[in-house]
Design a protein around this motif. Sequence first.
Motif, mmCIF file in Angstrom:
data_model
loop_
_atom_site.group_PDB
_atom_site.id
_atom_site.type_symbol
_atom_site.label_atom_id
_atom_site.label_comp_id
_atom_site.label_asym_id
_atom_site.label_seq_id
_atom_site.Cartn_x
_atom_site.Cartn_y
_atom_site.Cartn_z
ATOM 1 N N ALA A 1 -2.722 -0.061 -7.132
ATOM 2 C CA ALA A 1 -3.760 0.828 -6.896
ATOM 3 C C ALA A 1 -3.222 2.511 -7.101
ATOM 4 C CB ALA A 1 -4.516 0.903 -5.615
ATOM 5 N N ASP A 2 -4.140 3.535 -7.213
ATOM 6 C CA ASP A 2 -3.844 4.763 -7.662
ATOM 7 C C ASP A 2 -3.645 5.476 -6.134
ATOM 8 O OD1 ASP A 2 -4.055 4.982 -10.445
ATOM 9 O OD2 ASP A 2 -6.114 4.561 -9.953
ATOM 10 N N LEU A 3 -4.289 5.263 -5.124
ATOM 11 C CA LEU A 3 -4.280 5.615 -3.773
ATOM 12 C C LEU A 3 -4.323 4.238 -2.730
ATOM 13 C CD1 LEU A 3 -6.234 8.837 -4.430
ATOM 14 C CD2 LEU A 3 -3.831 8.867 -4.041
ATOM 15 N N VAL A 4 -3.565 4.408 -1.843
ATOM 16 C CA VAL A 4 -3.596 3.404 -0.888
ATOM 17 C C VAL A 4 -3.763 3.935 0.458
ATOM 18 C CG1 VAL A 4 -2.480 1.410 0.116
ATOM 19 C CG2 VAL A 4 -1.902 1.995 -2.122
ATOM 20 N N LEU A 5 -4.907 3.469 1.099
ATOM 21 C CA LEU A 5 -5.201 3.668 2.557
ATOM 22 C C LEU A 5 -5.434 2.362 3.305
ATOM 23 C CD1 LEU A 5 -6.380 6.052 1.282
ATOM 24 C CD2 LEU A 5 -8.121 6.420 2.868
ATOM 25 N N MET A 6 -4.456 2.354 4.299
ATOM 26 C CA MET A 6 -4.196 1.014 5.313
ATOM 27 C C MET A 6 -4.716 1.286 6.733
ATOM 28 S SD MET A 6 -0.449 -0.049 4.079
ATOM 29 C CE MET A 6 -0.696 -1.571 5.005
ATOM 30 N N SER A 7 -5.228 0.369 7.209
ATOM 31 C CA SER A 7 -5.556 -0.015 8.471
ATOM 32 C C SER A 7 -4.540 0.177 9.277
ATOM 33 C CB SER A 7 -6.498 -1.019 8.620
ATOM 34 O OG SER A 7 -6.527 -1.737 10.261
ATOM 35 N N ASP A 8 -4.407 0.646 10.496
ATOM 36 C CA ASP A 8 -3.123 0.627 11.123
ATOM 37 C C ASP A 8 -2.763 -0.932 11.767
ATOM 38 O OD1 ASP A 8 -5.112 0.120 13.237
ATOM 39 O OD2 ASP A 8 -4.868 2.070 14.240
ATOM 40 N N SER A 9 -3.578 -1.770 11.607
ATOM 41 C CA SER A 9 -3.281 -3.123 11.891
ATOM 42 C C SER A 9 -2.951 -3.917 10.802
ATOM 43 C CB SER A 9 -4.438 -3.706 12.807
ATOM 44 O OG SER A 9 -5.549 -3.618 11.869
ATOM 45 N N ALA A 10 -3.150 -3.501 9.534
ATOM 46 C CA ALA A 10 -2.572 -4.024 8.174
ATOM 47 C C ALA A 10 -1.235 -4.150 7.979
ATOM 48 C CB ALA A 10 -3.185 -3.346 7.130
ATOM 49 N N PHE A 11 -0.795 -4.836 7.064
ATOM 50 C CA PHE A 11 0.773 -4.908 6.662
ATOM 51 C C PHE A 11 0.715 -5.412 5.112
ATOM 52 C CE2 PHE A 11 -0.131 -9.372 8.748
ATOM 53 C CZ PHE A 11 0.414 -10.280 7.478
ATOM 54 N N LEU A 12 1.877 -5.051 4.544
ATOM 55 C CA LEU A 12 2.135 -5.739 3.264
ATOM 56 C C LEU A 12 3.388 -6.499 3.130
ATOM 57 C CD1 LEU A 12 1.963 -2.106 1.295
ATOM 58 C CD2 LEU A 12 0.420 -3.808 1.382
ATOM 59 N N ALA A 13 3.313 -7.623 2.574
ATOM 60 C CA ALA A 13 4.321 -8.428 2.306
ATOM 61 C C ALA A 13 4.551 -9.300 0.938
ATOM 62 C CB ALA A 13 4.644 -9.561 3.391
ATOM 63 N N ASP A 14 5.387 -9.267 0.121
ATOM 64 C CA ASP A 14 5.442 -10.104 -1.069
ATOM 65 C C ASP A 14 6.347 -11.196 -0.811
ATOM 66 O OD1 ASP A 14 6.010 -11.344 -3.690
ATOM 67 O OD2 ASP A 14 5.326 -9.301 -4.595
ATOM 68 N N THR A 15 5.767 -12.435 -0.310
ATOM 69 C CA THR A 15 6.304 -13.560 0.360
ATOM 70 C C THR A 15 6.533 -14.784 -0.838
ATOM 71 O OG1 THR A 15 4.111 -14.334 0.878
ATOM 72 C CG2 THR A 15 5.301 -13.179 2.507
ATOM 73 N N HIS A 16 6.598 -14.363 -1.938
ATOM 74 C CA HIS A 16 6.856 -15.312 -3.220
ATOM 75 C C HIS A 16 7.996 -16.133 -3.039
ATOM 76 C CE1 HIS A 16 3.663 -13.018 -5.482
ATOM 77 N NE2 HIS A 16 3.549 -14.052 -6.269
ATOM 78 N N VAL A 17 9.195 -15.752 -2.715
ATOM 79 C CA VAL A 17 10.389 -16.366 -2.660
ATOM 80 C C VAL A 17 10.413 -17.230 -1.445
ATOM 81 C CG1 VAL A 17 11.684 -14.642 -3.816
ATOM 82 C CG2 VAL A 17 11.685 -14.514 -1.166
ATOM 83 N N THR A 18 9.746 -17.070 -0.580
ATOM 84 C CA THR A 18 9.544 -17.776 0.917
ATOM 85 C C THR A 18 8.994 -18.992 0.977
ATOM 86 O OG1 THR A 18 7.424 -16.889 1.680
ATOM 87 C CG2 THR A 18 9.762 -15.753 2.366
ATOM 88 N N VAL A 19 8.088 -19.357 -0.436
ATOM 89 C CA VAL A 19 7.337 -20.042 -0.709
ATOM 90 C C VAL A 19 7.976 -21.130 -1.960
ATOM 91 C CG1 VAL A 19 5.369 -19.759 0.692
ATOM 92 C CG2 VAL A 19 5.363 -19.275 -1.939
#
Length: 258
Positions: A122-140
């Motif tokens: 996205a061009d701008l990213v607003l996040m809730s204070d309870s949200a998180f990001l994770a790229d978990t591809h390798v873990t599966v």
Amino acid sequence: MVSSSDVLLLDRRDNGVCIVTLNRPRTLNAFNAELHHALPILLAELDDDVDVRAVVLTGAGNAFSSGGDRSSMGGDIDLTEKRRSFRAGRRLIENLLALHVPLIAAVNGPAVGLGATIATAADLVLMSDSAFLADTHVTVGLVAGDGGALTWPALVGLLRAKEYLLTGDRLTAQKALEFGLANRVCPADQLMTEALAMAGRIARLAPQAVQDTKQLLNQQLRVAAVAVLGQGLAAETVSQFTPEYRASRERFAARGRG
């Protein structure tokens, strides 16, 4: 609010702002074949609409998106379906980057795997204070090939991107803000208000100036996508046939039955 499909909701506002909502809340807005197909089409339609000035993308329920729907990613799916999925994945990232108006991700909850890729595209990213990001591809057992290897290095630098894409570790909203993966962190009950205010502010500006500035800024990502995205999606497709991914998928299915 008008539904453009069962898996997407589209809300057009009078000021040129559109809200697009990923609408599979029972699966935490996981991407199945239908959503993979529908979102690029909707983005292309919005791209052709001269009345649209800004788009806010969010998720229904308590998540932004949990990524790919693993129930539809098994190695037993035939080659025709795999090729269709490959094309859909490429089209999704390309359409996100090509959308002529600014796209604001309102990350209302977990954004995992493909969900994190979409947020970071996205061009701008607003996040809730309870949200998180994770790229978990390798873990599966999967290659992080659906766009994370394209967007993360551009935003956080190569070393940090390697750390998080090679481990699957999550970033809290505050850490995402610190690292440059988010513009703002908001209390959950203020997230959409903030996102719509930002979208409305952009929508009031001269459209050609805003839109062509966005295109110039995204040109570096589009050039990189030519080099990275095809190989990444191909590698991720191959990884769906590995014993490690099959074992991970079987564990996932067993938890669902339990």
